[in-house]
Design an enzyme around this catalytic site. Sequence first.
Site, PDB file in Angstrom:
ATOM      1  N   ARG A 268      10.481  42.577  -6.730  1.00  0.00           N
ATOM      2  CA  ARG A 268       9.417  43.277  -6.010  1.00  0.00           C
ATOM      3  C   ARG A 268      10.063  44.389  -5.201  1.00  0.00           C
ATOM      4  O   ARG A 268      10.919  44.144  -4.363  1.00  0.00           O
ATOM      5  CB  ARG A 268       8.575  42.328  -5.165  1.00  0.00           C
ATOM      6  CG  ARG A 268       9.239  41.759  -3.963  1.00  0.00           C
ATOM      7  CD  ARG A 268       8.272  41.008  -3.063  1.00  0.00           C
ATOM      8  NE  ARG A 268       8.978  39.975  -2.317  1.00  0.00           N
ATOM      9  CZ  ARG A 268       9.794  40.226  -1.305  1.00  0.00           C
ATOM     10  NH1 ARG A 268      10.020  41.454  -0.907  1.00  0.00           N
ATOM     11  NH2 ARG A 268      10.400  39.224  -0.695  1.00  0.00           N
ATOM     12  N   HIS A 272       7.732  41.815   1.115  1.00  0.00           N
ATOM     13  CA  HIS A 272       6.906  40.641   0.757  1.00  0.00           C
ATOM     14  C   HIS A 272       5.413  40.942   0.940  1.00  0.00           C
ATOM     15  O   HIS A 272       4.600  40.702   0.058  1.00  0.00           O
ATOM     16  CB  HIS A 272       7.325  39.446   1.609  1.00  0.00           C
ATOM     17  CG  HIS A 272       6.477  38.236   1.404  1.00  0.00           C
ATOM     18  ND1 HIS A 272       6.541  37.474   0.267  1.00  0.00           N
ATOM     19  CD2 HIS A 272       5.522  37.674   2.186  1.00  0.00           C
ATOM     20  CE1 HIS A 272       5.663  36.489   0.353  1.00  0.00           C
ATOM     21  NE2 HIS A 272       5.036  36.590   1.511  1.00  0.00           N
ATOM     22  N   TYR A 281      16.858  41.754   5.162  1.00  0.00           N
ATOM     23  CA  TYR A 281      17.505  40.715   4.346  1.00  0.00           C
ATOM     24  C   TYR A 281      17.943  41.174   2.963  1.00  0.00           C
ATOM     25  O   TYR A 281      18.460  40.382   2.190  1.00  0.00           O
ATOM     26  CB  TYR A 281      16.597  39.477   4.230  1.00  0.00           C
ATOM     27  CG  TYR A 281      15.205  39.754   3.708  1.00  0.00           C
ATOM     28  CD1 TYR A 281      14.127  39.860   4.585  1.00  0.00           C
ATOM     29  CD2 TYR A 281      14.975  39.923   2.350  1.00  0.00           C
ATOM     30  CE1 TYR A 281      12.854  40.123   4.116  1.00  0.00           C
ATOM     31  CE2 TYR A 281      13.701  40.182   1.873  1.00  0.00           C
ATOM     32  CZ  TYR A 281      12.646  40.281   2.768  1.00  0.00           C
ATOM     33  OH  TYR A 281      11.393  40.540   2.308  1.00  0.00           O
TER      34      TYR A 281
HETATM   35  C1  LIG Z   1       2.757  25.361   0.565  1.00  0.00           C
HETATM   36  C2  LIG Z   1       3.213  26.626   1.235  1.00  0.00           C
HETATM   37  N1  LIG Z   1       4.334  26.611   1.987  1.00  0.00           N
HETATM   38  C3  LIG Z   1       4.748  27.749   2.609  1.00  0.00           C
HETATM   39  C4  LIG Z   1       4.013  28.899   2.492  1.00  0.00           C
HETATM   40  C5  LIG Z   1       4.475  30.161   3.214  1.00  0.00           C
HETATM   41  N2  LIG Z   1       4.894  31.176   2.239  1.00  0.00           N
HETATM   42  C6  LIG Z   1       4.084  32.185   1.891  1.00  0.00           C
HETATM   43  S1  LIG Z   1       4.759  33.168   0.747  1.00  0.00           S
HETATM   44  C7  LIG Z   1       6.194  32.261   0.697  1.00  0.00           C
HETATM   45  C8  LIG Z   1       7.314  32.643  -0.240  1.00  0.00           C
HETATM   46  C9  LIG Z   1       6.884  32.589  -1.671  1.00  0.00           C
HETATM   47  O1  LIG Z   1       7.853  33.106  -2.518  1.00  0.00           O
HETATM   48  P1  LIG Z   1       7.691  33.105  -4.089  1.00  0.00           P
HETATM   49  O2  LIG Z   1       7.068  31.840  -4.558  1.00  0.00           O
HETATM   50  O3  LIG Z   1       8.990  33.474  -4.672  1.00  0.00           O
HETATM   51  O4  LIG Z   1       6.596  34.246  -4.356  1.00  0.00           O
HETATM   52  P2  LIG Z   1       6.628  35.800  -4.043  1.00  0.00           P
HETATM   53  O5  LIG Z   1       5.930  35.996  -2.707  1.00  0.00           O
HETATM   54  O6  LIG Z   1       8.043  36.273  -4.043  1.00  0.00           O
HETATM   55  O7  LIG Z   1       5.821  36.430  -5.124  1.00  0.00           O
HETATM   56  C10 LIG Z   1       6.118  31.200   1.596  1.00  0.00           C
HETATM   57  C11 LIG Z   1       7.201  30.225   1.831  1.00  0.00           C
HETATM   58  C12 LIG Z   1       2.833  28.858   1.712  1.00  0.00           C
HETATM   59  N3  LIG Z   1       2.081  29.941   1.512  1.00  0.00           N
HETATM   60  N4  LIG Z   1       2.460  27.732   1.089  1.00  0.00           N
END
Ligand SMILES: Cc1ncc(C[n+]2csc(CCOP(=O)(O)OP(=O)(O)O)c2C)c(N)n1
Length: 380
Positions: A268, A272, A281
């Site tokens: 990406r 975020h 980071y």
């Molecule tokens: C069950 C849960 N735990 C924590 C979060 C907080 N959170 C939101 S986005 C994220 C990171 C997600 O990363 P990834 O799965 O790699 O997806 P990306 O955003 O990179 O597309 C976290 C930990 C959440 N939304 N849901």
Amino acid sequence: MTQLHTATHPHEADAAALRAREALLPEVRALRVLGTEQAAGADPDLLLSFHRRLVTGRRFNEQVTTLTRQGMLAGYPSSTGQEACQIAAAQVLRPQDWLFPTYRDALAVVARDIDPLQVLGLMRGDWHNGYDPRETRTAPLCTPLATHLPHAAGLAHAARLAGDDVVALALTGDGGTSEGDFHEGLNFAAVQRAPVVFLVQNNGYAISVPLHKQSAAPSLAHKGVGYGMPSTLVDGNDVLAVHTALGAAVERARGGGGPTLVEALTYRIDAHTNADDSTRYRPDSEVERWRRRDPVLLLERELQERGLLDEAVREKAEAEADALAAMLRRRLGAPAGLDPMDLFEHVFAEPTSQLLEQRDMLSEELRLDASQGPAGGAHR
Ligand SMILES: Cc1ncc(C[n+]2csc(CCOP(=O)(O)OP(=O)(O)O)c2C)c(N)n1
């Protein structure tokens, strides 16, 4: 005499079982099609339609990010850099199939021809999902990580029991693969041979957490092996490769072959969300490296080599992107007509004391804002 000390377990002697185990291991190298001989066989119309969709998809991300900065949306997790995954995901599904997206996958939903304003409803602050999941066969953009994966597996299994020709495609990020629901969704799907495809968009980070702090697996595709599910590792910026891998997985599911895990290596480019500062980071040099593997660039190189990219093609794609951006500015710029107090409705049958307290706080803030007129808000 006891059989406890036989040298080989009965299953190990089974050559078919050995072959099946080997077949599950994903290829070491990610599948690439653009720039290879395999791409030469691709239909020019398909390549050109990918080009239009990637260019308009990129503009969608840029325009919605800008409108979010202007306060038209509460937040937007851009998929800039990941458009090849988004477009390929929308493209491989038939109308009767189901898509299970995450918050990052608004573009895949829009590419399924669902009204963008409805897709962005949640992120505008509406209490309910803007589009009708049943009518559109698209689950709501899922914010809790991976909770939609068991839903996708369950829906696909149920459809098969009912005799319906339905495949479910569920998207997740690399971070999502560390969740318990990832395990439950994949395990159930594999045991039931449910017609579901899991696409992991591995963009390197879960917010700020890099992949090596997230998983010790040799690749995320390897995770499929433990469930008895074939897996494919694919270049996620190569739209033709993602389309090929997902197409094969969807057909396999449709033909009764069970689930597949596809890991797409992508990146990406944006932070975020618009509320995040990614310079804290990750180094700029890393972002620049990935810009050189931009999905639009990779496809344009292929089109150029095949003499398919001229001014008319570019202009047509740009005109489509301009029209989409203008529509987004016009419609998202108009008042949403939402009542913020609706957020407190339909949460629990009996609201908790905390919810009531929050509701009163917001109500008081809104009252103060209104009493101070259009320039209000100074109390914050
Ligand atoms: C069950 C849960 N735990 C924590 C979060 C907080 N959170 C939101 S986005 C994220 C990171 C997600 O990363 P990834 O799965 O790699 O997806 P990306 O955003 O990179 O597309 C976290 C930990 C959440 N939304 N849901």
